[in-house]
Design a protein around this motif. Structure first.
Motif, PDB file in Angstrom:
ATOM      1  N   LEU A  71       1.023  -1.445   0.006  1.00  0.00           N
ATOM      2  CA  LEU A  71      -0.097   0.124   0.023  1.00  0.00           C
ATOM      3  C   LEU A  71       1.000   1.738   0.138  1.00  0.00           C
ATOM      4  N   ILE A  72       0.949   2.215  -1.101  1.00  0.00           N
ATOM      5  CA  ILE A  72       1.932   3.284  -1.159  1.00  0.00           C
ATOM      6  C   ILE A  72       0.808   4.559  -0.709  1.00  0.00           C
ATOM      7  N   ASP A  73       1.166   5.054   0.071  1.00  0.00           N
ATOM      8  CA  ASP A  73       0.067   6.398   0.363  1.00  0.00           C
ATOM      9  C   ASP A  73      -0.182   7.400  -0.662  1.00  0.00           C
ATOM     10  N   ALA A  74      -1.434   7.498  -0.329  1.00  0.00           N
ATOM     11  CA  ALA A  74      -0.934   8.870  -1.424  1.00  0.00           C
ATOM     12  C   ALA A  74      -0.811   8.424  -3.370  1.00  0.00           C
ATOM     13  N   LEU A  75      -1.022   7.310  -3.734  1.00  0.00           N
ATOM     14  CA  LEU A  75      -0.651   6.665  -4.792  1.00  0.00           C
ATOM     15  C   LEU A  75      -1.614   6.993  -5.857  1.00  0.00           C
ATOM     16  N   ARG A  76      -1.491   7.756  -6.632  1.00  0.00           N
ATOM     17  CA  ARG A  76      -2.465   8.822  -7.317  1.00  0.00           C
ATOM     18  C   ARG A  76      -2.630   7.517  -8.634  1.00  0.00           C
ATOM     19  N   GLN A  77      -3.477   8.031  -9.197  1.00  0.00           N
ATOM     20  CA  GLN A  77      -3.117   6.723 -10.498  1.00  0.00           C
ATOM     21  C   GLN A  77      -2.505   7.351 -11.961  1.00  0.00           C
ATOM     22  N   ASP A  78      -2.302   8.379 -11.578  1.00  0.00           N
ATOM     23  CA  ASP A  78      -1.180   8.075 -13.448  1.00  0.00           C
ATOM     24  C   ASP A  78      -0.010   8.652 -12.553  1.00  0.00           C
ATOM     25  N   PHE A  79       0.300   7.921 -11.270  1.00  0.00           N
ATOM     26  CA  PHE A  79       1.271   7.706 -10.903  1.00  0.00           C
ATOM     27  C   PHE A  79       2.067   5.673 -11.259  1.00  0.00           C
ATOM     28  N   ILE A 105      -8.664   1.078 -12.104  1.00  0.00           N
ATOM     29  CA  ILE A 105      -8.660   1.668 -10.899  1.00  0.00           C
ATOM     30  C   ILE A 105      -9.284   2.035  -9.956  1.00  0.00           C
ATOM     31  N   ALA A 106      -9.231   2.010  -8.815  1.00  0.00           N
ATOM     32  CA  ALA A 106      -9.971   1.826  -7.893  1.00  0.00           C
ATOM     33  C   ALA A 106     -10.706   3.215  -7.430  1.00  0.00           C
ATOM     34  N   MET A 107     -11.999   3.483  -7.103  1.00  0.00           N
ATOM     35  CA  MET A 107     -12.356   4.841  -7.464  1.00  0.00           C
ATOM     36  C   MET A 107     -12.730   4.377  -5.008  1.00  0.00           C
ATOM     37  N   ALA A 108     -12.049   5.381  -4.768  1.00  0.00           N
ATOM     38  CA  ALA A 108     -12.155   5.655  -3.178  1.00  0.00           C
ATOM     39  C   ALA A 108     -13.631   6.530  -2.762  1.00  0.00           C
ATOM     40  N   THR A 109     -13.577   6.695  -1.789  1.00  0.00           N
ATOM     41  CA  THR A 109     -14.831   7.751  -1.568  1.00  0.00           C
ATOM     42  C   THR A 109     -14.050   9.158  -0.443  1.00  0.00           C
ATOM     43  N   ALA A 110     -15.011   9.590  -0.706  1.00  0.00           N
ATOM     44  CA  ALA A 110     -14.857  10.708   0.227  1.00  0.00           C
ATOM     45  C   ALA A 110     -15.321  10.632   1.422  1.00  0.00           C
ATOM     46  N   VAL A 263      -0.622  -7.479  -4.583  1.00  0.00           N
ATOM     47  CA  VAL A 263      -0.856  -6.223  -4.493  1.00  0.00           C
ATOM     48  C   VAL A 263      -0.864  -4.896  -4.301  1.00  0.00           C
ATOM     49  N   VAL A 264      -1.068  -4.281  -5.828  1.00  0.00           N
ATOM     50  CA  VAL A 264      -0.095  -2.671  -5.313  1.00  0.00           C
ATOM     51  C   VAL A 264      -1.417  -1.558  -5.589  1.00  0.00           C
ATOM     52  N   CYS A 265      -1.244  -1.146  -4.681  1.00  0.00           N
ATOM     53  CA  CYS A 265      -2.742  -0.108  -4.405  1.00  0.00           C
ATOM     54  C   CYS A 265      -2.040   1.185  -3.910  1.00  0.00           C
ATOM     55  N   GLY A 266      -2.916   2.135  -3.784  1.00  0.00           N
ATOM     56  CA  GLY A 266      -3.001   3.367  -3.498  1.00  0.00           C
ATOM     57  C   GLY A 266      -3.749   3.533  -2.103  1.00  0.00           C
ATOM     58  N   ASP A 267      -3.835   3.956  -0.744  1.00  0.00           N
ATOM     59  CA  ASP A 267      -5.491   4.510  -0.326  1.00  0.00           C
ATOM     60  C   ASP A 267      -6.386   5.337  -0.634  1.00  0.00           C
ATOM     61  N   SER A 280     -12.125  15.206  -4.850  1.00  0.00           N
ATOM     62  CA  SER A 280     -12.067  15.357  -6.465  1.00  0.00           C
ATOM     63  C   SER A 280     -11.238  14.080  -7.245  1.00  0.00           C
ATOM     64  N   ASP A 281     -11.479  14.431  -8.853  1.00  0.00           N
ATOM     65  CA  ASP A 281     -10.560  13.572  -8.980  1.00  0.00           C
ATOM     66  C   ASP A 281      -9.582  12.509  -9.048  1.00  0.00           C
ATOM     67  N   GLU A 282      -8.299  13.369  -8.783  1.00  0.00           N
ATOM     68  CA  GLU A 282      -7.654  13.125  -8.706  1.00  0.00           C
ATOM     69  C   GLU A 282      -7.204  12.631  -6.403  1.00  0.00           C
ATOM     70  N   GLU A 283      -7.714  12.979  -6.137  1.00  0.00           N
ATOM     71  CA  GLU A 283      -8.260  12.114  -5.143  1.00  0.00           C
ATOM     72  C   GLU A 283      -8.628  10.542  -5.026  1.00  0.00           C
ATOM     73  N   VAL A 284      -9.473  10.872  -5.994  1.00  0.00           N
ATOM     74  CA  VAL A 284     -10.491   9.335  -5.095  1.00  0.00           C
ATOM     75  C   VAL A 284      -9.684   8.435  -7.065  1.00  0.00           C
ATOM     76  N   GLN A 285      -9.201   9.292  -7.387  1.00  0.00           N
ATOM     77  CA  GLN A 285      -8.437   7.100  -8.169  1.00  0.00           C
ATOM     78  C   GLN A 285      -7.648   7.093  -7.591  1.00  0.00           C
ATOM     79  N   THR A 286      -7.657   5.982  -6.882  1.00  0.00           N
ATOM     80  CA  THR A 286      -6.197   4.856  -7.403  1.00  0.00           C
ATOM     81  C   THR A 286      -5.951   4.001  -7.822  1.00  0.00           C
TER      82      THR A 286
END
Lengths: 983, 236
Positions: A71-79, A105-110, A263-267, A280-286
């Protein structure tokens, strides 16, 4: 019944707090939960089979031998999938292109904050907004989750990374090493602390699940944003780690049918400014990348990653490890993960997932039978049974395969529908509770509003008719109607409703309260209309006597309240307040000019007026500075004489000085959202290179605080204050924020508990002296000096506490706060006579501005949690919450306490000053809250409801609770006064 | 006794006529000022390449200020709003001109200071801020200078409650307040996240000020006309 204005205001605010509590309970829905805590293997449904029971009642075998979750904290989709990923994460990109992975692309919720996201990943639930508030504490996760299930199944789990996990899952890991995310400025060591264990643990074979949580990327984001040059090397480092894990695991994969999974993911993602929390999209898409040799066979061309929900990982992991799916999971199994299995196994997996979702829906929705997804699932289940029958009969024709394919499609559709209708449940509002809460709040606000003319009159009393409305027929009718409504609503509602679930007696009591308030309101309104008819002319004349300043105060306050309808104005609320206080200062300076330059043109009678004013000034001065004169220092008297001689020019310059102070405070802490990323002075000061500057600043500020505040204190508290402020410096030096002048290198850093407690003792001492003085003045009567001194001591105690808890660079805010207060009292209000209501409004405006000056904003992320740990060994809930609340609201709190001190000084001239102040304060606080809950109810399906409006709602409600406390203090002081005047 | 009443009535009548003509003169002046703003909006695109209100805002700020100041000075020379009784020498006039220039510059600096206090960036985009201050000064101070002259006490008199003595004073009050309130209101859209080109500092504020100024120009004659009874009473 005659009620004093302050008592009335106090009661109204307290009842409003009750109403708001009810509203909040309805507004923040509880997450969908299963009643039974954890699911167990014994509850696993058998495979459907027409006829006898199937022979497959056990859970399917695990798909993967070992699972590594990175789990990589704040891993954005485009990273990973974007240009940055292609450039810096070469290995992963190569794997993705080769086709041995599944990428989503996993959608996080606010709210996109770490802890709720970890919960979402591990339990499959969508944590409610309320979870953020609990985020301060991160207690053990009690819900059913993958980690718990894995532990129950005897899997050995190893964890390295963010210690939030250890708090969430205590004693779940056979081996763990937590790193704290407390020091945001560090982004190499946090990750090295994780990676250093890797070589060792990959060599060993004594674990089944390995969880790694890397924090460095998030820290870089917070510091420098997503486009910083630091991101590339960090991504490269992560890529290297993944390469290491992948090669180590693939070398160990002996059995190709039982491989391991990475499993590689961002929270959560990262906004363009580098922060997170919003939607926002940048924060939600991991990104979510699953790497396993099991997926190797279906290598193909690289296609765009599919969009899934973050909650889908939990059931996938659970089934992949051969565990039961957590009971409250909302997610659906990712079909591609099981694609390589036989039809029978695939169908079994989907059936298990659907069965669990159906069960959860049944527990949370009354009309669950009618749900589309459930119907489809039932149909698919029947078809499944037939299929199994055919299969077990040995039919292997193409018909079976086709039927199986169709069945899988049907299952998937059912799962999708079930998951969607469950997610909808989470955001369902409890409208009934919200309405009841809003009605109470509204009624209290209107009561306050109606009382304005009589409460602000010279008597500051209000004739509250209680007896006649209570015994009227209308009251009983309303009660009956409300009770009927309650019964009807509670029996017909489909969703969970808090107000229906509380005890019958409580609900009735609240209904009676609502009815009584309504009757009181109506009878007061009737009286006022009658009175108004008889004296129509007076009203119009009173309107024209409003000065420009009144108009400004009113328009500003109303304008601010209305501006809360726009999300940008909530995000940038500080701009509104800065703008308003600037305008206020300019208006004050205009009044000052008019006063000094036009005085000659006035009539002759003014001179006598002036003389009278001078006399009163002298009188007040005498009272204020009585003890000062006792000391009779030479320097002071020179200063005083200088002030006396140049009063005109100082007074003319004072609004300008206030303006300059405010402008200087502005760049100290950038807040809001749009301009948050701009570098501010506070960051510059707190960076480790500028420690000497910060030390000098802190020292100067502490001395200034002492100089500004000691004037009106008694000798004992003066000494205590001095030691307390010294203690504050020692505390800051021990925890390594500042340096002693004689100290060159930083010595070992401690928590500074002794020093902080030392200061706490002095704070308590000063507060107790103050309260003792207050009590004394109450007992002895007519001891005016003791009372004002007591109040001032309470105030200085609070200032000392704030000095201890504030972040070191924020001491500047405290100094400017005291300075502006002194300028206002000494030069502006002494010369321009304002009544208590006007002064209360101005204090409120300044208080609000200082709330933002100290770096707060309307997002949760700016709350300074570290204040809750000052002087405490470890987290203790109640003091930590109280201290955090105090430090967050210290701006408004200090200004309102200062208001009390000032109004108490005015009591000689107008005995109702405190009562008027209290009433104005109550109405000015209750107005925004009342309007805001109506706005929020209207906006409840707004896109930004979680990221912008809800945090603001929490801020407003907590502010109201604090204001209610302040009003109680006002009332107590005022009561004191009333008691004295009666003597 | 009766004669006195008749004379008073006649005087009143005369005053009324005076006011009528004054208001007419005032309206002409206002229309010309308005045309100056319009000129600055319409003519430069014909003469200059790549001119646009939003794109090359600084140029527009300069042009608009210059236009407004020129028209104000021309009006001062032709309409002579507050004719002074004394004949003044040439040297005196030059002195006054110098003083006016100084006043204008000081007011620009003052506006600049106030705008910075309101939160405009101190160093970056300093030209934007200063030219906006110049625009505000040309809307407010230049008119004051042209109507009242560099006489600080007269200014204070005009801008205090019930201090206006003539229609010109009233129009001055109205236009000044309208331009400043316009600029004040113009700041509100800046924090909104619409990402429009006109939200960039200081475009919305300068547009707000201009809009306020034009509204003030149009409003003032009507307002004075409607309230002429009350006003003549007061000025006597």
């Amino acid at each position: 019944m005659k009620v004093g204005a302050s008592v009335l205001a106090c009661c109204c605010l307290l009842i409003q707090v009750l109403g708001l509590a009810l509203f909040l309970r309805g507004f923040f829905p509880l997450p969908v939960r299963s009643q039974a805590r954890k699911s167990s293997i014994s509850e696993i449904p058998a495979e459907p089979w027409a006829g006898k029971t199937s022979n497959w009642t056990q859970l399917p075998h695990p798909l993967f031998k070992k699972v590594v979750i990175v789990l990589i904290d704040a891993l954005r989709q485009d990273f990973v999938f974007g240009v940055k990923g292609k450039e810096h994460m070469r290995y992963v990109t190569q794997l993705i292109e080769k086709g041995s992975t599944l990428s989503y692309i996993a959608m996080a919720t606010a709210p996109t904050v770490t802890m709720p996201r970890i919960k979402a990943l591990m339990t499959g639930t969508i944590p409610g907004f309320i979870d953020i508030v609990v985020n301060l504490n991160s207690p053990e996760l009690l819900e059913d989750n993958v980690i718990w299930q894995a532990k129950q199944a005897g899997k050995r789990i190893v964890f390295y990374g963010d210690d939030t996990w250890i708090k969430l899952f205590p004693k779940h890991f056979v081996e763990s090493d937590g790193t704290t995310s407390f020091f945001v400025s560090d982004f190499t060591e946090v990750d090295d602390n994780v990676t250093r264990h890797l070589d060792d643990v990959l060599k060993r074979d004594d674990w089944d699940v390995l969880v790694l949580h890397y924090l460095g990327l998030d820290h870089i984001g917070h510091l420098t944003g997503p486009h910083s040059h630091l991101i590339g090397p960090k991504l490269y480092e992560m890529d290297f780690v993944l390469k290491k894990i992948h090669s180590a695991l693939s070398s160990k994969d002996e059995d190709p049918s039982f491989p391991s999974l990475i499993v590689v993911c961002g929270d959560h993602g990262m906004s363009e400014a580098g922060s997170h929390g919003g939607s926002s999209d940048e924060e939600v898409q991991t990104p979510l990348v699953l790497i396993s040799s099991a997926f190797q066979n279906k290598a193909g061309t690289f296609k765009e990653p599919e969009i899934i929900q973050q909650t889908d990982l939990a059931p996938t992991l659970a089934l992949g490890l051969g565990l039961p799916i957590s009971r409250s999971s909302l997610g659906m199994l990712l079909p591609a993960v099981v694609e390589h299995k036989t039809f029978r196994e695939q169908l079994r997996f989907f059936h298990l997932n659907g069965y669990q979702l159906c069960k959860l829906l049944k527990e949370n929705l009354r009309a669950y039978e009618k749900d589309d997804g459930v119907e489809q699932f039932k149909k698919a289940e029947k078809l499944h049974a037939n299929w199994i029958k055919l299969y077990l009969e040995g039919n292997t024709s193409e018909v079976l395969t086709n039927l199986g394919r169709k069945l899988i499609k049907q299952y998937l559709e059912a799962l999708q529908k079930l998951s969607a209708s469950l997610s909808k449940q989470v955001v369902e509002y409890d409208i009934y509770s919200m309405t009841v809460g809003a009605i109470i709040t509204l009624e209290m606000f209107f009561l306050l509003l109606i009382c304005v003319p009589s409460a602000l009159s010279s008597k500051a009393e209000f004739d509250l008719p209680l007896a006649s409305p209570i015994f009227s027929l209308f009251f009983y009718m309303t009660c009956l109607v409300l009770a009927a409504v309650h019964v009807i609503v509670c029996t017909s509602t489909e969703n969970m409703c808090f107000f229906c679930s509380i005890s019958w007696m409580m609900a009735m009591a609240i209904m009676v309260l609502i009815a009584a308030l309504l009757c009181v309101l109506l009878s007061v309104l009737g009286k006022i209309i009658l009175k108004h008819k008889s004296s129509n002319e007076k009203q119009s004349s009173s309107m024209s006597s409003w000065s420009e300043l009144d108009l400004l105060l009113l328009v500003g306050t109303l304008g601010h309240v209305l501006s809360m309808g726009a999300s940008s104005f909530i995000e940038e609320e500080h701009q509104t307040w800065y703008f308003l206080i600037n305008t206020l200062c300019l208006a004050l300076s205009q009044e000052m000019c008019r006063k000094y330059f036009l005085v000659r043109k006035r009539n002759k009678m003014n001179t006598s007026d002036l003389e009278y004013m001078e006399q009163t000034d002298v009188y007040i001065n005498e009272i204020y500075d009585a003890h000062k004169k006792e000391l009779k220092e030479e320097r002071l008297s020179i200063l005083e004489r200088f002030i006396k001689d140049n009063e005109k020019w100082i007074a003319l310059a004072s609004p300008g000085i206030i303006l300059i102070c405010c402008r200087l405070l502005r760049p100290l802490n950038q807040t809001g959202v749009q301009w948050m990323h701009r570098s501010d002075f506070g960051h510059w000061l707190t960076s480790s290179e500028h420690k000497p500057e910060l030390s000098f600043l802190v020292g100067t500020c502490l001395v200034m605080i002492f100089v500004l505040i000691q004037g009106k204190c008694s000798l004992v508290s003066k000494v205590a204050l001095m030691f307390g402020l010294l203690g504050v410096y020692c505390y800051r030096a021990t925890i390594g924020h500042v340096l002693y002048p004689w100290q060159q290198d930083t010595k070992d850093i401690t928590k500074g508990i002794t020093e902080a407690r030392f200061v706490y003792i002095f704070v308590l001492g000063i507060l107790i002296t103050g309260i003792k003085d207050l009590l004394k003045s109450h007992m002895m009567c007519a001891d005016y000096k003791a009372k004002s001194m007591g109040l001032w001591e309470v105030y200085s105690g609070l200032v000392l506490l704030a000095a201890l808890l504030f972040r070191p660079h924020n001491l500047v805010v405290l100094v400017f706060c005291l300075l502006i207060q002194i300028i206002l009292t000494m030069f502006i209000w002494k010369i321009l006579k304002y009544d208590a209501a006007q002064i209360t409004f101005m204090h409120y405006w300044f208080g609000q501005a200082f709330f933002f000056f100290q770096g707060n904003s309307n997002t949760i992320s700016t709350v300074d949690i570290s204040a809750g740990f000052v002087g405490l060994e470890n987290y203790v809930e109640i003091p930590a919450v109280l201290l955090t609340a105090f430090v967050t609201y210290s701006g408004p709190l200090l200004w309102s306490m200062h208001l009390l001190c000032y109004l108490n000084g005015e009591i000689n001239k107008t005995s109702t000053a405190v009562a008027h102040g209290c009433f104005s304060y109550a109405i000015i606080r209750s107005l925004p809250v009342t309007v805001y809950i109506l706005l929020v109810t209207g906006f409840r399906y707004h896109l930004f409801i979680w990221s912008v409006f809800s945090p603001k709602l929490l801020y407003e409600v907590i502010h109201l609770v604090i204001s209610a406390g302040i009003c109680v203090t006002f009332t107590v002081v005022d009561k004191n006064q009333v008691a004295k005047s009666e003597h | 006794m009766a004669a006195a009443v008749v004379i008073a009535q006649a005087l009143q009548c005369y005053k009324g006529i005076m006011d009528e003509t004054e208001i007419r003169r005032l309206s002409v002046g206002h229309v010309l000022c308005g045309l100056a703003v319009l000129f600055s909006l319409c003519v430069p695109p014909l003469l200059l390449d790549e001119f646009s209100l939003l794109g090359t805002h600084l140029t527009w700020l300069c042009i608009c200020s210059v236009c407004v100041v020129t028209v104000n000075v021309l009006l001062r020379l032709t309409l002579k709003p507050n004719p002074s009784t004394k004949r003044s020498s040439f040297a005196h006039k030059v002195n006054k001109l110098k003083q006016s220039g100084l006043y204008f510059f000081v007011s620009c600096l003052l506006f600049h200071g106030i705008i910075v206090l309101y939160g405009a960036p101190l160093i970056e985009s300093i030209w934007e801020t200063f030219l906006f201050a110049v625009l505000l000064s040309s809307f407010t101070t230049s008119r004051c200078l042209c109507i009242l002259g560099p006489n600080f006490h007269a200014w204070i008199r005009v801008f205090s409650k019930d201090g206006a003595m003539s229609v010109w004073d009233h129009s001055l009050q109205i236009t000044t307040i309208c331009s400043i309130v316009g600029a004040w209101l113009g700041a509100f859209p800046i924090p909104l996240d619409w990402d429009r080109p006109w939200q960039v500092w200081p475009i919305s504020c300068s547009l707000g000020a201009t809009f306020g100024y034009v509204v003030g120009l149009l409003l003032a004659p009507f307002w004075i006309y409607w309230n002429r009874k009350r006003l003549t009473y007061k000025s006597r």
